[in-house]
Design a protein around this motif. Structure first.
Motif, PDB file in Angstrom:
ATOM      1  N   LYS A  76     -19.360 -59.685  41.196  1.00  0.00           N
ATOM      2  CA  LYS A  76     -20.386 -60.733  41.268  1.00  0.00           C
ATOM      3  C   LYS A  76     -20.217 -61.761  40.155  1.00  0.00           C
ATOM      4  CE  LYS A  76     -25.362 -61.358  41.706  1.00  0.00           C
ATOM      5  NZ  LYS A  76     -26.682 -60.672  41.727  1.00  0.00           N
ATOM      6  N   ILE A  77     -19.765 -61.276  38.966  1.00  0.00           N
ATOM      7  CA  ILE A  77     -19.554 -62.210  37.857  1.00  0.00           C
ATOM      8  C   ILE A  77     -18.309 -63.046  38.076  1.00  0.00           C
ATOM      9  CG2 ILE A  77     -19.056 -62.363  35.372  1.00  0.00           C
ATOM     10  CD1 ILE A  77     -20.777 -59.864  35.022  1.00  0.00           C
ATOM     11  N   VAL A  78     -17.230 -62.423  38.497  1.00  0.00           N
ATOM     12  CA  VAL A  78     -15.952 -63.128  38.675  1.00  0.00           C
ATOM     13  C   VAL A  78     -16.006 -64.054  39.874  1.00  0.00           C
ATOM     14  CG1 VAL A  78     -13.498 -62.811  39.117  1.00  0.00           C
ATOM     15  CG2 VAL A  78     -14.692 -61.281  37.561  1.00  0.00           C
ATOM     16  N   ARG A  79     -16.554 -63.619  40.974  1.00  0.00           N
ATOM     17  CA  ARG A  79     -16.608 -64.420  42.193  1.00  0.00           C
ATOM     18  C   ARG A  79     -18.049 -64.869  42.424  1.00  0.00           C
ATOM     19  NH1 ARG A  79     -13.835 -61.567  47.128  1.00  0.00           N
ATOM     20  NH2 ARG A  79     -14.267 -63.657  47.909  1.00  0.00           N
ATOM     21  N   PRO A  80     -18.333 -66.148  42.177  1.00  0.00           N
ATOM     22  CA  PRO A  80     -19.709 -66.620  42.379  1.00  0.00           C
ATOM     23  C   PRO A  80     -20.109 -66.525  43.832  1.00  0.00           C
ATOM     24  CG  PRO A  80     -18.242 -68.426  41.765  1.00  0.00           C
ATOM     25  CD  PRO A  80     -17.426 -67.200  41.753  1.00  0.00           C
ATOM     26  N   SER A  81     -21.383 -66.664  44.021  1.00  0.00           N
ATOM     27  CA  SER A  81     -21.922 -66.540  45.367  1.00  0.00           C
ATOM     28  C   SER A  81     -21.499 -67.728  46.231  1.00  0.00           C
ATOM     29  CB  SER A  81     -23.448 -66.461  45.294  1.00  0.00           C
ATOM     30  OG  SER A  81     -23.953 -67.671  44.744  1.00  0.00           O
ATOM     31  N   THR A  82     -21.642 -67.550  47.526  1.00  0.00           N
ATOM     32  CA  THR A  82     -21.260 -68.600  48.477  1.00  0.00           C
ATOM     33  C   THR A  82     -22.164 -69.810  48.339  1.00  0.00           C
ATOM     34  OG1 THR A  82     -20.534 -66.872  49.982  1.00  0.00           O
ATOM     35  CG2 THR A  82     -20.810 -69.085  50.904  1.00  0.00           C
ATOM     36  N   ASP A  83     -23.436 -69.624  48.059  1.00  0.00           N
ATOM     37  CA  ASP A  83     -24.362 -70.755  47.900  1.00  0.00           C
ATOM     38  C   ASP A  83     -23.987 -71.619  46.705  1.00  0.00           C
ATOM     39  OD1 ASP A  83     -25.729 -69.827  50.082  1.00  0.00           O
ATOM     40  OD2 ASP A  83     -27.197 -68.703  48.875  1.00  0.00           O
ATOM     41  N   ARG A  84     -23.597 -71.013  45.627  1.00  0.00           N
ATOM     42  CA  ARG A  84     -23.220 -71.794  44.450  1.00  0.00           C
ATOM     43  C   ARG A  84     -21.953 -72.594  44.714  1.00  0.00           C
ATOM     44  NH1 ARG A  84     -22.178 -69.359  38.369  1.00  0.00           N
ATOM     45  NH2 ARG A  84     -21.950 -71.408  37.332  1.00  0.00           N
TER      46      ARG A  84
ATOM     47  N   LEU B 136     -21.611 -76.719  44.439  1.00  0.00           N
ATOM     48  CA  LEU B 136     -20.584 -77.388  43.649  1.00  0.00           C
ATOM     49  C   LEU B 136     -19.694 -78.268  44.516  1.00  0.00           C
ATOM     50  CD1 LEU B 136     -19.539 -74.518  41.214  1.00  0.00           C
ATOM     51  CD2 LEU B 136     -20.906 -76.541  40.684  1.00  0.00           C
ATOM     52  N   THR B 137     -19.390 -77.822  45.683  1.00  0.00           N
ATOM     53  CA  THR B 137     -18.552 -78.608  46.600  1.00  0.00           C
ATOM     54  C   THR B 137     -19.262 -79.888  47.021  1.00  0.00           C
ATOM     55  OG1 THR B 137     -17.563 -76.556  47.415  1.00  0.00           O
ATOM     56  CG2 THR B 137     -17.270 -78.546  48.761  1.00  0.00           C
ATOM     57  N   GLU B 138     -20.565 -79.765  47.298  1.00  0.00           N
ATOM     58  CA  GLU B 138     -21.326 -80.965  47.679  1.00  0.00           C
ATOM     59  C   GLU B 138     -21.414 -81.966  46.518  1.00  0.00           C
ATOM     60  OE1 GLU B 138     -25.038 -79.523  48.975  1.00  0.00           O
ATOM     61  OE2 GLU B 138     -24.320 -78.823  50.933  1.00  0.00           O
ATOM     62  N   LYS B 139     -21.625 -81.470  45.295  1.00  0.00           N
ATOM     63  CA  LYS B 139     -21.674 -82.369  44.140  1.00  0.00           C
ATOM     64  C   LYS B 139     -20.339 -83.060  43.914  1.00  0.00           C
ATOM     65  CE  LYS B 139     -25.379 -80.184  41.495  1.00  0.00           C
ATOM     66  NZ  LYS B 139     -25.746 -79.540  40.204  1.00  0.00           N
ATOM     67  N   THR B 140     -19.259 -82.303  44.063  1.00  0.00           N
ATOM     68  CA  THR B 140     -17.930 -82.893  43.886  1.00  0.00           C
ATOM     69  C   THR B 140     -17.672 -83.985  44.916  1.00  0.00           C
ATOM     70  OG1 THR B 140     -17.130 -80.769  43.037  1.00  0.00           O
ATOM     71  CG2 THR B 140     -15.474 -82.389  43.740  1.00  0.00           C
ATOM     72  N   ALA B 141     -18.069 -83.725  46.150  1.00  0.00           N
ATOM     73  CA  ALA B 141     -17.875 -84.725  47.196  1.00  0.00           C
ATOM     74  C   ALA B 141     -18.720 -85.973  46.930  1.00  0.00           C
ATOM     75  CB  ALA B 141     -18.236 -84.122  48.553  1.00  0.00           C
TER      76      ALA B 141
END
Length: 426
Positions: free
Chosen positions: A8-16, A20-25
């Motif tokens: 859970k720490i290494v691989r963030p959740s799908t929602d996060r 991040l993808t939406e902010k980058t776009a």
């Protein structure tokens, strides 16, 4: 930690990852939009520069100026000189002296003629009492009006560089055109009447402040009409014009001195009642006043009482009062042109009546209203303190002059006393 916690720490959740993808776009699209906007503005700027070049080329003055620039290696004019002529006199000082000499000629030669010939003199005589100097009052009030116009134009419409034309016009022309020292001297003439001199000086100072405000609003109205009634007057969009890139600096400088030399020639030909000695002495004392005023003037920041302008005013008033004291002990110098013009032109140009009005308005506009009131009161108190001793000195001189010019009554008194003595003996 368990394997699930590590995962859970290494691989963030799908929602996060989705956020991040939406902010980058979004940031990518914003960067693309800004790049497109910058490109559009650059193209617009290039188009405006081309239009400006075409407009300049269509102007005959630009063609003449371009010719002079192509036929000379470098235009060495007063406008383009970036160096000091001497250690004391800079190019701006030369412009200040030039405009001061122009004001000296206009205020002492042409304004009295205009007041005398036109109906303006009759109009002023209706507004002012008979004892008040109408020309002096009109010069100070009209100078404050012009000061307001120039100050508003420089802050909201156009600013000239090399030379700073409006600044040297305010510091050279308006300062010489108006005279706070003249108010003090004329107030001393009215002072034998109770409080007349002090009331006159204070009223003219307050009317000058009102005239300065009226000049600002008049300039604002002109610019409003020029811009087609648009209400974008006070948004800080000010044009900056470098006069050294044009021929206007040379034209203005040459026209100023052509006017001054023409007025001096007419005085030499006795066309005017103004004498040549007064003409030359006035310009010499204006030069002295510009150098003194440039040395003792203060900062342009309106963060308190303007002590720089006050120093100019009190220096001029003290010099004027000292001249009257010297005239009392050395009466022979009173008839000299150099002495008269030192008081009228030299001390008058050092003082800053219009500058005092504009300083007061700027302090008021900067929400320093109590300081603005104190600025008026300090200058008015200084003028009054100089005026009353000068009035007493003037009254004493007038009394002595009346005794000297009175007819000799010694023989009459002697005969009267002799007749009375004989009658008493009988």
């Amino acid at each position: 930690l368990s394997n699930k916690a590590v995962e859970k720490i290494v691989r963030p959740s799908t929602d996060r990852e989705k956020i991040l993808t939406e902010k980058t776009a979004y940031q990518t699209l914003r960067i693309a939009y800004l790049e497109h906007k910058i490109k559009t503005l650059e193209e617009r700027n290039e188009q405006l520069e081309e239009d400006l070049l075409k407009a300049k080329q269509a102007n005959p003055l630009f063609v003449i100026g371009d010719y002079f620039q192509r036929t000379t290696v470098q235009r060495r004019t007063l406008g383009t000189a970036k160096f000091k002529i001497t250690k004391l006199i800079s190019v701006e000082t030369i412009w200040l002296i030039s405009f001061g000499a122009l004001a000296e000629v206009i205020a002492n030669i042409f304004i009295p003629i205009i007041v005398e010939v036109t109906p303006l003199g009759a109009f002023l005589s209706l507004l002012l009492p008979l004892q008040v100097d109408a020309v002096l009052t009109m010069l100070n009030i009209s100078g404050a009006f012009m000061e307001g116009m120039l100050m508003y134009c420089e802050k909201n419409y156009v600013r000239f560089l090399n030379p700073p034309l409006i600044a040297v016009c305010r510091g050279g022309y308006i300062s010489t055109y108006t005279s706070l020292v003249g108010l003090v001297e004329h107030g001393s003439e009215l002072a034998p009447r109770p409080y007349a001199g002090a009331v006159y000086m204070l009223v003219v100072l307050l009317v000058g402040i009102a005239a300065n405000l009226a000049g600002m609003h008049f300039c604002r109205l002109i610019l409003w009409v020029k811009r087609g009634g648009k209400n974008n007057m006070d948004r800080g969009v000010v044009k900056v014009i470098d006069l050294s890139a044009t021929i206007w600096d040379d034209l203005i400088f040459n026209l100023v001195y052509l006017f001054i030399f023409a007025a001096g020639f007419l005085c030499f030909q006795n066309t005017f009642t103004y004498e040549v000695e007064d003409f030359l002495s006035g310009i010499a004392w204006v030069t002295f006043a510009v150098l003194v005023g440039s040395t003792i003037e203060g900062s342009a920041l309106h963060d308190g009482i303007q002590w720089g302008t006050f120093r100019c005013n009190i220096t001029a008033c003290v010099l004027m009062a000292g001249s009257f004291v010297a005239g009392k002990y050395y009466p022979g110098i009173k008839g000299m042109s150099v002495f008269r013009k030192f008081i009228a032109s030299g001390c008058g140009a050092i003082s800053a009546f219009a500058g005092t009005t504009s300083d007061t308005i700027e302090l008021w506009r900067c929400d320093r209203r109590s300081t603005a009131v104190w600025n008026v009161l300090v200058n008015a108190a200084m003028m009054t303190c100089i005026m009353y001793p000068l009035a007493s000195l003037r009254t004493e001189e007038e009394r002595l002059e009346a005794l000297l010019n009175a007819p000799d009554k010694t023989s009459v008194l002697h005969r009267f006393a002799k007749a009375w003595w004989r009658k008493s003996e009988l």
